[in-house]
Design a protein around this motif. Structure first.
Motif, PDB file in Angstrom:
ATOM      1  N   LEU A 156      -7.570   1.034  -5.356  1.00 39.70           N
ATOM      2  CA  LEU A 156      -6.881   1.695  -6.471  1.00 39.70           C
ATOM      3  C   LEU A 156      -6.179   2.966  -5.984  1.00 39.70           C
ATOM      4  O   LEU A 156      -5.054   3.262  -6.401  1.00 39.70           O
ATOM      5  CB  LEU A 156      -7.873   2.055  -7.579  1.00 39.70           C
ATOM      6  CG  LEU A 156      -8.183   1.007  -8.637  1.00 39.70           C
ATOM      7  CD1 LEU A 156      -9.351   1.476  -9.502  1.00 39.70           C
ATOM      8  CD2 LEU A 156      -6.962   0.734  -9.515  1.00 39.70           C
ATOM      9  N   SER A 157      -6.846   3.715  -5.109  1.00 37.35           N
ATOM     10  CA  SER A 157      -6.277   4.979  -4.639  1.00 37.35           C
ATOM     11  C   SER A 157      -4.992   4.769  -3.855  1.00 37.35           C
ATOM     12  O   SER A 157      -4.153   5.671  -3.780  1.00 37.35           O
ATOM     13  CB  SER A 157      -7.305   5.736  -3.793  1.00 37.35           C
ATOM     14  OG  SER A 157      -7.472   5.144  -2.514  1.00 37.35           O
ATOM     15  N   ALA A 158      -4.825   3.577  -3.270  1.00 37.43           N
ATOM     16  CA  ALA A 158      -3.636   3.276  -2.463  1.00 37.43           C
ATOM     17  C   ALA A 158      -2.617   2.437  -3.220  1.00 37.43           C
ATOM     18  O   ALA A 158      -1.611   2.025  -2.621  1.00 37.43           O
ATOM     19  CB  ALA A 158      -4.050   2.554  -1.184  1.00 37.43           C
ATOM     20  N   PRO A 174      -7.401  13.203  -0.448  1.00 35.99           N
ATOM     21  CA  PRO A 174      -8.169  13.473   0.774  1.00 35.99           C
ATOM     22  C   PRO A 174      -7.491  12.812   1.974  1.00 35.99           C
ATOM     23  O   PRO A 174      -6.762  11.831   1.834  1.00 35.99           O
ATOM     24  CB  PRO A 174      -9.529  12.818   0.494  1.00 35.99           C
ATOM     25  CG  PRO A 174      -9.553  12.541  -0.986  1.00 35.99           C
ATOM     26  CD  PRO A 174      -8.127  12.330  -1.371  1.00 35.99           C
ATOM     27  N   THR A 175      -7.779  13.339   3.151  1.00 36.86           N
ATOM     28  CA  THR A 175      -7.189  12.796   4.384  1.00 36.86           C
ATOM     29  C   THR A 175      -8.276  12.792   5.456  1.00 36.86           C
ATOM     30  O   THR A 175      -8.209  13.538   6.433  1.00 36.86           O
ATOM     31  CB  THR A 175      -5.991  13.651   4.840  1.00 36.86           C
ATOM     32  OG1 THR A 175      -6.428  15.008   5.011  1.00 36.86           O
ATOM     33  CG2 THR A 175      -4.877  13.626   3.803  1.00 36.86           C
ATOM     34  N   LEU A 176      -9.262  11.933   5.294  1.00 39.63           N
ATOM     35  CA  LEU A 176     -10.464  12.011   6.119  1.00 39.63           C
ATOM     36  C   LEU A 176     -10.256  11.510   7.543  1.00 39.63           C
ATOM     37  O   LEU A 176     -10.833  12.040   8.485  1.00 39.63           O
ATOM     38  CB  LEU A 176     -11.595  11.235   5.448  1.00 39.63           C
ATOM     39  CG  LEU A 176     -11.933  11.702   4.024  1.00 39.63           C
ATOM     40  CD1 LEU A 176     -13.068  10.876   3.457  1.00 39.63           C
ATOM     41  CD2 LEU A 176     -12.291  13.180   4.016  1.00 39.63           C
ATOM     42  N   VAL A 177      -9.449  10.486   7.711  1.00 45.13           N
ATOM     43  CA  VAL A 177      -9.301   9.902   9.045  1.00 45.13           C
ATOM     44  C   VAL A 177      -8.689  10.886  10.031  1.00 45.13           C
ATOM     45  O   VAL A 177      -8.980  10.840  11.233  1.00 45.13           O
ATOM     46  CB  VAL A 177      -8.479   8.595   8.980  1.00 45.13           C
ATOM     47  CG1 VAL A 177      -7.020   8.863   8.630  1.00 45.13           C
ATOM     48  CG2 VAL A 177      -8.580   7.827  10.289  1.00 45.13           C
ATOM     49  N   THR A 178      -7.889  11.814   9.547  1.00 41.81           N
ATOM     50  CA  THR A 178      -7.239  12.736  10.488  1.00 41.81           C
ATOM     51  C   THR A 178      -8.245  13.637  11.188  1.00 41.81           C
ATOM     52  O   THR A 178      -8.105  13.952  12.368  1.00 41.81           O
ATOM     53  CB  THR A 178      -6.152  13.574   9.787  1.00 41.81           C
ATOM     54  OG1 THR A 178      -5.358  14.212  10.782  1.00 41.81           O
ATOM     55  CG2 THR A 178      -6.739  14.604   8.842  1.00 41.81           C
ATOM     56  N   TYR A 179      -9.310  14.046  10.485  1.00 37.91           N
ATOM     57  CA  TYR A 179     -10.309  14.909  11.120  1.00 37.91           C
ATOM     58  C   TYR A 179     -11.136  14.105  12.116  1.00 37.91           C
ATOM     59  O   TYR A 179     -11.497  14.602  13.186  1.00 37.91           O
ATOM     60  CB  TYR A 179     -11.206  15.554  10.066  1.00 37.91           C
ATOM     61  CG  TYR A 179     -10.408  16.116   8.930  1.00 37.91           C
ATOM     62  CD1 TYR A 179      -9.539  17.188   9.128  1.00 37.91           C
ATOM     63  CD2 TYR A 179     -10.473  15.560   7.663  1.00 37.91           C
ATOM     64  CE1 TYR A 179      -8.758  17.679   8.100  1.00 37.91           C
ATOM     65  CE2 TYR A 179      -9.707  16.046   6.627  1.00 37.91           C
ATOM     66  CZ  TYR A 179      -8.844  17.097   6.846  1.00 37.91           C
ATOM     67  OH  TYR A 179      -8.070  17.574   5.833  1.00 37.91           O
ATOM     68  N   PHE A 234      -4.810   7.841  -1.958  1.00 38.42           N
ATOM     69  CA  PHE A 234      -4.958   7.555  -0.534  1.00 38.42           C
ATOM     70  C   PHE A 234      -4.014   8.413   0.294  1.00 38.42           C
ATOM     71  O   PHE A 234      -2.828   8.528  -0.010  1.00 38.42           O
ATOM     72  CB  PHE A 234      -4.642   6.078  -0.290  1.00 38.42           C
ATOM     73  CG  PHE A 234      -4.943   5.580   1.095  1.00 38.42           C
ATOM     74  CD1 PHE A 234      -6.137   4.945   1.367  1.00 38.42           C
ATOM     75  CD2 PHE A 234      -4.020   5.716   2.121  1.00 38.42           C
ATOM     76  CE1 PHE A 234      -6.416   4.462   2.634  1.00 38.42           C
ATOM     77  CE2 PHE A 234      -4.280   5.238   3.388  1.00 38.42           C
ATOM     78  CZ  PHE A 234      -5.485   4.613   3.650  1.00 38.42           C
ATOM     79  N   GLY A 235      -4.537   9.026   1.354  1.00 38.91           N
ATOM     80  CA  GLY A 235      -3.719   9.794   2.281  1.00 38.91           C
ATOM     81  C   GLY A 235      -4.362   9.801   3.650  1.00 38.91           C
ATOM     82  O   GLY A 235      -5.569   9.587   3.783  1.00 38.91           O
ATOM     83  N   LEU A 284       0.818  -1.208   0.000  1.00 39.21           N
ATOM     84  CA  LEU A 284       0.000   0.000   0.000  1.00 39.21           C
ATOM     85  C   LEU A 284       0.856   1.264   0.000  1.00 39.21           C
ATOM     86  O   LEU A 284       1.972   1.274   0.519  1.00 39.21           O
ATOM     87  CB  LEU A 284      -0.915  -0.005   1.222  1.00 39.21           C
ATOM     88  CG  LEU A 284      -1.833  -1.229   1.345  1.00 39.21           C
ATOM     89  CD1 LEU A 284      -2.552  -1.217   2.690  1.00 39.21           C
ATOM     90  CD2 LEU A 284      -2.834  -1.280   0.198  1.00 39.21           C
ATOM     91  N   VAL A 285       0.282   2.329  -0.557  1.00 37.97           N
ATOM     92  CA  VAL A 285       0.928   3.641  -0.587  1.00 37.97           C
ATOM     93  C   VAL A 285       0.056   4.623   0.193  1.00 37.97           C
ATOM     94  O   VAL A 285      -1.139   4.754  -0.095  1.00 37.97           O
ATOM     95  CB  VAL A 285       1.115   4.153  -2.027  1.00 37.97           C
ATOM     96  CG1 VAL A 285       1.764   5.546  -2.018  1.00 37.97           C
ATOM     97  CG2 VAL A 285       1.930   3.171  -2.855  1.00 37.97           C
TER      98      VAL A 285
END
Length: 417
Positions: A354-356, A276-281, A324-325, A69-70
């Motif tokens: 795919l995003s990762a 996007p970085t959703l988990v951080t919020y 993925f981020g 994964l990336v």
């Protein structure tokens, strides 16, 4: 195409038998495959390839094998959510924290990460040479910020701009100074240059909806990056900031929680990428205070939290390149894999994967080397219980589903015979 960093000769060959190999781009699984790995690279994949003598053999037992994964938005040195207090710490202490953060990332199956503020050539080299165990680090050095911008961590009463080695940002103003700062990051071997296009959550004095840098300053950074065959990543939340960055040639937008329909059109027109970085919020809301996030930053979280998932769905339905981020800080790093679960609320599991993998590799300029299982690609592989093409929970809970991690041809962890 750049060489695969982290690949080393001399390691014993590796053979993985009885694998169900995932082609993420095609969305297919092929059973009863054998993978032959040497010198950190996949040599052969097939039903009956030629096997090297003296190889270590591992049986996947019919389980699914996917590319490593990336995570394309990390801060591997972020041992606390108070990044600007961390800037005052000893670099040796910050590095020690980072080594543990990276070791845990690799254990979760992230074999490559893109650091967008903080990590430098030394961090990348330490991993590549095996001094630290962790994912391959694609770094950008320090993010460029105007005075009072998202990378300026000074309190309102502080005037000094004393530089410290552990700052995630570099304050610069005016086209000549910004151009020089971009050249400096590129001089160190940076794979991209990051600029602050809008305000952010972690910084103490800027508004989330502010615009940062002038058109001329942004264009200067884009010009320097393109001259070095690199690209610009832009931190931005609002549609106004995102759209201006895309028009000026910024290739990847970090966060983008408040994009609009025009943003989607511009992403497609410029073949740009949204990270996007959703988990951080989600975690900043739950744990930010305990992790050291300043009160002023805590109050900004709600502004971007609710909009993030809607923005992701808008981008996905609009055909935007999505990568993925996570952007986690301090004690929140262990929640990295939860990003899969959150994205699956609005995207099919295969598109999340795919995003990762494939899309992330394309952003990094390593298409065909990362994110795929094919001869010539980096031998970054995960053996999992379940089918992540159909069920995002497989990757969201690595403690239950991740059985083996192979990084650059070496078995990092495995519960298989």
């Amino acid at each position: 195409m750049p060489e695969i960093p982290g690949a080393r000769t001399g390691d014993e060959p590796l053979v993985i038998r009885e694998a169900t190999v995932a082609d993420v781009a095609a969305g297919t699984l092929t059973e009863s495959q054998t993978l032959v790995i040497a010198d950190g690279v996949i040599q052969e994949v097939g039903a009956s390839p030629t096997l090297p003598s003296g190889a270590r053999e591992v049986s996947a037992g019919g389980r699914v094998v996917i590319p490593g994964l990336v995570d394309a938005h990390v801060h591997v040195l972020a041992g606390t959510a108070d990044l600007f207090r961390q800037a005052e710490e000893s670099p040796f202490y910050v590095g020690a924290q980072g080594s543990q953060i990276m070791r845990s990332m690799l254990a979760r199956g992230f074999t490559t990460v893109r650091d967008v503020g903080g990590a430098d050539h030394g961090v990348s080299r330490a991993v590549a040479e095996g001094l630290w165990e962790g994912p391959r680090v694609v770094f950008g050095g320090r993010a460029l910020s105007p005075t009072g911008g998202h990378g300026d961590g000074r309190a309102p009463s502080r005037f000094s701009t004393d530089d410290t080695c552990c700052d995630i940002g570099l304050v610069c103003d005016g086209e000549p100074e910004v151009r020089r700062a971009a050249r400096h990051q590129l001089r160190t071997g940076a794979h991209h240059v990051k600029v602050m296009l809008s305000g952010g959550v972690a910084s103490p004095t800027d508004r989330v909806d502010s615009l940062q840098f002038s058109d001329a300053e942004i264009s200067a950074v884009v010009d320097e990056a393109q001259a070095a065959n690199r690209y610009v990543a832009g931190h931005a939340y609002t549609a106004r900031a995102v759209n201006r960055g895309l028009r000026l040639g910024v290739r990847s937008i970090e966060h983008g929680n408040l994009i609009d329909d025009e943003s989607v059109e511009l992403f497609r027109a410029h073949d740009a990428y949204l990270v996007p970085t959703l988990v951080t919020y989600d975690r900043l809301k739950a744990e930010g205070a305990a992790a050291g996030l300043p009160r002023a930053s805590q109050e900004k979280v709600d502004v971007v939290l609710e909009a993030g998932l809607r923005a992701l769905e808008r981008a996905w339905r609009g055909g935007v390149n999505i990568v993925f981020g996570t952007d986690l800080l301090g004690a929140m790093h262990p929640h990295q894999s939860a990003e899969f679960r959150i994205r699956a609320e609005v995207m099919p599991a295969r598109d999340v994967l795919l995003s990762a993998t494939v899309t992330a590799a394309r952003l990094l300029g390593m298409e065909g080397q990362l994110g795929v299982i094919a001869p010539g690609a980096a031998a970054d592989l995960l053996v999992v219980d379940g089918d992540p093409l159909e069920d995002a929970a497989v990757l969201a809970d690595p403690s239950r589903h991740l059985r083996t991690v192979v990084h650059a041809g070496r078995v990092v962890s495995s519960s298989l015979p």
